[in-house]
Each structure stands twice: as structure tokens, then as C-alpha cells.
Design a protein around this motif. Structure first.
Motif, short mmCIF file in Angstrom:
data_model
loop_
_atom_site.label_atom_id
_atom_site.label_comp_id
_atom_site.label_asym_id
_atom_site.label_seq_id
_atom_site.Cartn_x
_atom_site.Cartn_y
_atom_site.Cartn_z
N TYR A 1 19.02 22.70 1.40
CA TYR A 1 20.24 23.01 2.14
C TYR A 1 20.18 22.29 3.49
O TYR A 1 19.14 21.81 3.92
N GLY A 2 21.33 22.27 4.15
CA GLY A 2 21.39 21.70 5.49
C GLY A 2 21.38 20.18 5.48
O GLY A 2 21.62 19.52 4.47
N ASP A 3 21.05 19.60 6.63
CA ASP A 3 21.05 18.16 6.83
C ASP A 3 19.63 17.63 6.95
O ASP A 3 18.68 18.38 7.20
N LEU A 4 19.48 16.32 6.76
CA LEU A 4 18.20 15.66 7.00
C LEU A 4 17.91 15.62 8.49
O LEU A 4 18.83 15.61 9.32
N VAL A 5 16.64 15.63 8.86
CA VAL A 5 16.23 15.48 10.26
C VAL A 5 15.63 14.08 10.38
O VAL A 5 14.49 13.84 9.96
N ALA A 6 16.42 13.20 10.92
CA ALA A 6 16.07 11.77 10.88
C ALA A 6 14.77 11.46 11.59
O ALA A 6 14.09 10.48 11.26
N ASP A 7 14.36 12.26 12.60
CA ASP A 7 13.14 11.95 13.36
C ASP A 7 11.95 12.80 12.95
O ASP A 7 10.95 12.86 13.67
N ASN A 8 12.04 13.49 11.81
CA ASN A 8 10.90 14.30 11.35
C ASN A 8 10.22 13.56 10.19
O ASN A 8 10.64 13.66 9.04
N HIS A 9 9.16 12.79 10.52
CA HIS A 9 8.47 11.96 9.54
C HIS A 9 7.11 12.59 9.20
O HIS A 9 6.30 12.88 10.09
N LYS A 10 6.89 12.81 7.93
CA LYS A 10 5.67 13.50 7.50
C LYS A 10 4.63 12.56 6.87
O LYS A 10 3.45 12.87 6.88
N ASN A 11 5.04 11.44 6.29
CA ASN A 11 4.12 10.55 5.57
C ASN A 11 4.13 9.19 6.27
O ASN A 11 5.01 8.37 6.02
N THR A 12 3.18 8.96 7.19
CA THR A 12 3.19 7.74 8.00
C THR A 12 1.93 6.91 7.74
O THR A 12 0.93 7.40 7.21
N GLU A 13 1.99 5.64 8.15
CA GLU A 13 0.83 4.75 8.05
C GLU A 13 0.93 3.68 9.14
O GLU A 13 2.02 3.43 9.69
N LEU A 14 -0.23 3.05 9.47
CA LEU A 14 -0.25 1.94 10.42
C LEU A 14 -0.12 0.62 9.68
O LEU A 14 -0.76 0.42 8.63
N ARG A 15 0.71 -0.23 10.22
CA ARG A 15 0.89 -1.56 9.64
C ARG A 15 0.64 -2.61 10.74
O ARG A 15 0.92 -2.37 11.92
N ASN A 16 0.15 -3.80 10.30
CA ASN A 16 -0.08 -4.95 11.18
C ASN A 16 -1.20 -4.68 12.20
O ASN A 16 -1.24 -5.29 13.28
N GLU A 17 -2.11 -3.74 11.93
CA GLU A 17 -3.20 -3.48 12.86
C GLU A 17 -4.23 -4.62 12.76
O GLU A 17 -4.42 -5.22 11.70
N LYS A 18 -4.91 -4.88 13.89
CA LYS A 18 -5.85 -6.01 13.95
C LYS A 18 -6.99 -5.63 14.90
O LYS A 18 -6.75 -5.15 16.01
N VAL A 19 -8.23 -5.86 14.43
CA VAL A 19 -9.40 -5.53 15.24
C VAL A 19 -9.62 -6.63 16.29
O VAL A 19 -9.54 -7.82 15.99
N ALA A 20 -9.86 -6.21 17.54
CA ALA A 20 -10.14 -7.18 18.60
C ALA A 20 -11.54 -7.80 18.40
O ALA A 20 -12.46 -7.12 17.95
N THR A 21 -11.66 -9.08 18.70
CA THR A 21 -12.96 -9.79 18.63
C THR A 21 -13.19 -10.48 19.97
O THR A 21 -12.35 -10.42 20.89
N GLU A 22 -14.36 -11.18 20.05
CA GLU A 22 -14.63 -11.91 21.27
C GLU A 22 -13.75 -13.14 21.40
O GLU A 22 -13.52 -13.65 22.50
N GLU A 23 -13.17 -13.58 20.26
CA GLU A 23 -12.35 -14.79 20.28
C GLU A 23 -10.86 -14.49 20.41
O GLU A 23 -10.08 -15.34 20.84
N ALA A 24 -10.41 -13.28 19.99
CA ALA A 24 -8.97 -13.00 20.00
C ALA A 24 -8.72 -11.51 20.27
O ALA A 24 -9.56 -10.65 19.98
N GLU A 25 -7.52 -11.25 20.84
CA GLU A 25 -7.10 -9.87 21.08
C GLU A 25 -6.86 -9.15 19.74
O GLU A 25 -6.57 -9.79 18.72
N GLY A 26 -6.93 -7.81 19.77
CA GLY A 26 -6.57 -6.99 18.60
C GLY A 26 -5.19 -6.34 18.78
O GLY A 26 -4.48 -6.60 19.76
#
Length: 647
Positions: A446-471
């Protein structure tokens, strides 16, 4: 000009009608009549009233005065279809007659006429009034329209006229019935009135089915007194009253007429009981009055109670028997055996049902349908003993399957009869970006969707910093609605961290970056210190010595050969000058591998074993010394070469 003349004529007639004294005293032959085209008029309809006179002498001039309820009627003054004069002018002088039009003001003289020349005989219809019952009138019912003609002769004398009231009943196009007026019951000597409606506008009457009726038809005739069957009584008198409840005494009070009634017959062995009872009304007194015991007449009198006849078997009357021999086989009708009964058998009584019964056609009441207790049937005669009764519907509504029904805002149960139960708004649950809230009661969304209530999330485009490049910490995405809900941030580039620990192999040592990038620093060959003996050699076991890199601590070990214990010729002690029995040469400590040292020692040992002369044998001594010297020189160069390589 005609309008001015009409006004003057009307004014003159009004004035003369007020101040003139009629010279005509005989009114018996004079008559004024007003006839309505219809006396029952529906609101919005038109009707007319024709004014007529008879018995009048020639008239010079006159008028018609009209009064009516302007809230209910309106005059139609249009000359073509409205009010008009019906007087016909003389054929030889048609212009000698003039009649003013009707003034719509319902007060005073509203129309007038005049003959300019000679007076004329106008007996008959003189004027037609045309009215319309107002369609939007707020009242209706019986009304009156008052009409009064004014007539004068050539001398200005007023003829006697009379005021005529024309009754008109105006009724609605759509009646306003209002509430049903309750019935007034008739009473003894007093009429009543049936339940009815009365139109609030035209006051017409209608019965309880809203069919039009009359006052007379609604009258309920007065009741007549009816004497009740039962009696009223007190200790002295009895009487009857009217059953209509008016309290009228129909049969006057009179005293009781008492007779004795036996309640318990007296016997030879016991007294009886009796009471006085009015033979008219049944009033009792002197209850439980004792009856003396009877004198003995019969012996062994036995009372046999009545056995009622039932629906399927005969019975027997109550009787007595006497034990004396002369009364054998006789049945008596009283306790005194004063009279003999011809028979004690009673015929089958179809109304006395005996024995087992069963209920048939019973039906339980439900929430919406009446039930039935069922008829009680006698199994003896197979007939209805008692008719059942209606069981009112229980109004106990239940949802048989217990399942919830719902719509977008509420849930409820439905009784099998269709009634809605336990209806309530949805409650509980949590709405997300792709799923509506689920009601914790009925389990529906019943009712309406809550557009800003996100339950299943993940990180995308993450990158580990190294001595040669930023993360990069990565962007947060919702896997349900596939939308980015947060943007990541940059991670600064790492610096090399080497720490204090060294890594090493057999040749070199170095430091590695603790960040796991594989970068190395401070790489160099080992720098070994002096040999240190960790286990001394014995006559039967080799010893062990080691040396460690002074930078990283890397260690190298090697065996110390078993000392040579062979004695010098002519003595029991070993030859101390024999190189094979001496301590290991310091030069040998520069060897870098135990394996190579072992080989050398083995070679030396082998040489010593194979070529050493036997005790007391001096034959090859010089050769032995030569070989030993060559071996030492060779060992020296080998150790020096390795030491140079280590540096």
C-alpha cells in the motif's frame, strides 16, 4: 389620449361609487355571477373567470374591481390572450364603447368602460379575467378571488352590485409530503385518524401509500364498548370491563356466589380438603378447609388414578374399587363407592401425544437468514405435536475463510452474507525505492514508493591508492532501482614504507615496501663477520662453526672436521707437527658454504686416510709431506677465492 381618458374614467367611477347613494332599492331582480373555467388548478396553469350580470337596466359606464393573493396568482393583462371586455358595442355605433385594459395592480378598480353616447343593455357576460397560478408559489391549497362590478346609469346613479368570492384550489406540480403523520387510534365513542401525509405547499391529503385522499376517508370510526370474557374480582365482588381499555365497567359489580369445592376427598382413614369458589368468576376463599373423615361403608377401597388416553392408545378414567367380595369386578366413580361406572376405558386422544418425539425441518439461524426451531413430531402417531418457531437471524457476522480483502488504502474481512467487517487502514511495513510498504496486518502492499529509501547498495568504480596513482572510494549505487545515490572521493597516493626488517637470500639482503607494491631498497651483498664455533669437534664427532652478516643477520654454517688422533712414530701421542691433526686453519673459515667445506674436509680426510703411512713406517715420509703441502696450498686458494666473491 386613451390612457388619460381611462385614468379619468376610473377615477370618476371610484369617486361616484363612494359618494353616490343608489336610488335603486329593489335588488331581487339584479344578479352578478362569476364562473371559473376550473376550480382545481395546478401551479403554472392558466384559468379564467367570466363576470356576468342579469336584470340590470341600460348601463352608461362601469368597471370591475378584483382582489386576489398576489403571492399565489398573477393576472394575464395581454389584450390578445389575457383579460378582456366581453361587451359588444352597438352595431350602428361601434365606436361609442371604450374599455380600459386591466391594471395588473391587484388593489382598487382595475378595469373600466364607458358608452360615449346612449346607455346600453349589457346583461350577460361583461368581462373575462385571466389568471395564472404561479409555478413558484410557496403556498397553495384553498384560495379566493374577489370580484365586484361597479355599474352606473346615464344619471350617474350606482346600480346595486354584490361582491362575489370565487373559490379556487391550487395544487402542486410536485407535492412536498414531509414526514408520515402517525395514526391516531379510535377510542370508544371517539373517532381516530389514519396515518397520512399532508403536502406542505397545497395542503392536500395523501394516505400512507401517498395516494391522494380526503379528510373523510382518513376517519377511523369510533369504537363501541366490547365486554371482555374474563372477570375482575376482589374479596367481595366481581365485574367485567371493556376490552378496548377505556376502563368502562360493562357488567356492574355484584357479590360472589360461593359453593364448596373438594380439593382432597375425605376417606375412612384421612380427612379431606375443600375450598369455597365463586360459581360465576372462580374467586376462591376458605382454602384448605378440612373435611371430616368418612364413616366406613366399603372395605379396602382402592383409588386407581386415571391413565390418560394418548394419541396411539386408550386410557382409563379415575376409579375406585372395594375389597369386599360383593364389590368384586365393580368400578366406582368416587371414594365412597357411591355409584358404579359402566366402563373406565377412554377412547384414544389424538391430542395427547405420548412417548418419543423428534424434531424435523430444524434450521440454524445465520447472520443474515432466520432459522427455524423445527416441528416436534410424535413418533407414536407420526403427527406434529408442536409447531416450531422462527429463530431471528443472529447478526453474528464472521469471515469463514479468515482471509483479508483489501484495496489501496484499507483491509477488511467479508462475511458470507456480504457484510464488511473489521475494516481498517493499512499499517506498518516500510516502503523503499522499488517496493511499497507491506501492511503488517493483511500483508498487502500500500501507499507510495519512498524514492530515497535504498536497502540494497554496492560500491562501484572503487580503486585502491598506490605509490604511483591516487585511489577512489567508489560511488554508492542502489542495486534495486539502479541509481547512483552517493558520489565517492579521491584517495591520496601512497608513500613507500620500508621499515627495519631485511629480506635475504644466499648472496644479498634488501628491504621491501610494506604497502605490498613489490618495490625494494638498500639491496647489497652480505657482509659477514668472524667465524664462531657453536659446537666443538671431538675425537668422534665433527664440530660446527658459523658466521653472520653484520647488516641483516643472515648466517652461514659449516662443519669442523674430526681431529686426527694418529701418534708420531716412536711415541704414544699424536704428532703435533702433523698438519692432519692440527686445528682447522683460519684460512678455511672464509669458505661460504658448508657443503664445499665438507667436500674439502672429506678430501683431506680421505687423503689422510689413504696416504698416511702406518705407525713406525718411514719409507714414504717425504712423499707424504709433499702431498700434504700441496693440499694446504690448494685449500688456501679455494678459500681466498670464495672470500673475494663474498666481498
Amino acid at each position: 389620449m386613451k390612457k388619460i381618458f381611462a385614468v379619468l374614467l376610473s377615477a370618476m367611477l371610484l369617486l361616484t361609487s363612494v359618494i353616490a347613494v343608489s336610488a335603486y332599492t329593489d335588488e331581487t331582480a339584479l344578479d352578478v355571477t362569476c364562473v371559473a373555467s376550473q376550480t382545481e388548478v395546478k401551479m403554472g396553469d392558466e384559468f379564467s373567470i367570466t363576470v356576468s350580470i342579469s336584470g340590470y337596466e341600460p348601463i352608461q359606464q362601469g368597471g370591475v374591481e378584483v382582489a386576489f393573493n398576489a403571492n399565489l396568482f398573477e393576472l394575464i393583462t395581454d389584450t390578445k390572450s389575457g383579460c378582456r371586455w366581453l361587451i359588444t358595442p352597438p352595431a350602428d355605433d361601434p365606436t361609442s364603447f371604450y374599455g380600459t385594459p386591466m391594471d395588473p395592480d391587484p388593489t382598487g378598480l382595475t378595469a373600466s368602460f364607458v358608452f360615449f353616447n346612449d346607455p346600453q343593455d349589457i346583461n350577460g357576460d361583461i368581462y373575462e379575467l385571466v389568471f395564472r397560478a404561479k409555478a413558484d408559489a410557496k403556498i397553495g391549497g384553498d384560495a379566493e378571488i374577489t370580484v365586484k362590478p361597479t355599474l352606473q346609469d346615464s344619471e350617474g346613479e350606482n346600480f346595486p352590485t354584490k361582491e362575489v368570492k370565487v373559490p379556487v384550489n391550487v395544487y402542486c406540480t410536485s407535492h412536498s409530503y414531509g414526514e408520515l403523520i402517525p395514526e391516531v387510534p379510535a377510542k370508544c365513542g371517539e373517532t381516530g385518524k389514519r396515518a397520512h401525509y399532508e403536502c406542505a405547499v397545497c395542503h392536500r391529503l395523501f394516505d400512507d401509500k401517498q395516494a391522494e385522499t380526503t379528510e373523510q376517508a382518513l376517519v377511523i370510526p369510533a369504537l363501541s364498548h366490547v365486554t371482555e370474557e374474563g372477570w375482575h374480582s376482589d374479596t367481595e365482588n366481581h365485574w367485567k370491563e371493556c376490552v378496548n381499555g377505556c376502563g368502562t365497567i360493562m357488567e356492574g359489580k355484584s357479590g360472589h356466589s360461593f359453593t364448596w369445592t373438594v380439593d382432597k376427598p375425605a376417606t375412612e382413614d384421612d380427612t379431606g380438603l375443600q375450598h369455597e369458589e365463586c360459581s360465576v368468576c372462580g374467586f376462591r376463599r376458605s382454602k384448605d378447609t378440612e373435611i371430616p373423615k368418612l364413616d366406613h361403608k366399603h372395605i379396602g377401597i382402592t383409588q386407581h388414578d386415571a391413565v390418560p388416553a394418548n394419541c396411539h392408545a386408550t386410557g382409563s378414567a379415575k376409579y375406585w374399587t372395594c375389597a369386599s367380595e360383593k364389590c368384586g369386578g365393580k368400578y366406582y366413580g368416587d371414594a365412597e363407592c357411591s355409584f358404579e361406572l359402566e366402563t373406565i376405558t377412554e377412547a384414544i386422544n389424538p391430542n395427547n401425544h405420548d412417548g418419543a418425539t423428534e424434531i424435523r425441518d430444524a434450521k440454524d439461524a445465520t447472520c443474515a437468514q432466520d432459522g427455524y426451531t423445527g416441528d416436534i413430531w410424535c413418533l407414536g402417531c407420526n403427527k406434529i405435536k408442536e409447531t416450531g418457531k422462527l429463530i431471528p437471524a443472529t447478526d453474528d457476522h464472521k469471515d469463514v475463510d479468515g482471509k483479508w480483502e483489501n484495496d489501496s488504502s484499507a483491509h477488511w474481512h467479508t462475511c458470507e452474507c456480504g457484510k464488511i467487517l473489521d475494516k481498517a487502514d493499512h499499517t506498518g511495513g516500510e516502503a523503499t525505492c522499488i517496493h511499497k510498504a507491506v501492511c503488517e496486518v493483511c500483508g498487502s502492499e500500500y501507499g507510495d514508493l519512498v524514492a530515497d529509501n535504498h536497502k540494497n547498495t554496492e560500491l562501484r568504480n572503487e580503486k585502491v591508492a598506490t605509490e604511483e596513482a591516487e585511489g577512489y572510494t567508489g560511488d554508492t549505487w542502489c542495486n534495486d532501482c539502479d541509481k547512483q545515490i552517493a558520489t565517492g572521493a579521491a584517495i591520496p597516493r601512497l608513500e613507500h614504507i620500508y621499515g627495519d626488517a631485511y629480506q635475504s637470500d644466499a648472496e644479498n639482503h634488501w628491504k621491501e615496501c610494506e604497502n605490498g607494491c613489490g618495490t625494494i631498497a638498500e639491496q647489497a651483498a652480505h657482509t659477514f663477520g668472524e667465524w664462531a664455533i657453536t659446537k666443538d669437534a671431538t675425537a668422534t664427532e665433527k664440530g660446527i662453526r658459523e658466521k653472520a652478516c653484520t647488516v641483516c643477520g643472515y648466517k652461514v654454517t659449516e662443519e669442523i672436521p674430526v681431529p686426527d688422533n694418529e701418534a708420531t712414530p716412536g711415541t704414544s701421542e699424536p704428532n703435533k707437527n702433523d698438519s692432519s691433526s692440527a686445528a682447522p686453519d683460519k684460512t678455511d673459515s672464509n669458505s661460504t658454504t658448508s657443503e664445499k667445506s665438507d667436500t674439502t674436509d672429506s678430501e683431506i680426510k680421505s687423503t689422510n686416510t689413504e696416504k698416511s703411512p702406518q705407525t713406525g713406517d718411514q719409507t714414504n715420509l717425504a712423499l707424504w709431506i709433499l702431498l700434504f703441502s700441496c693440499s694446504c696450498i690448494a685449500a688456501f686458494f679455494i678459500v681466498k677465492k670464495r672470500h673475494t666473491a663474498d666481498e
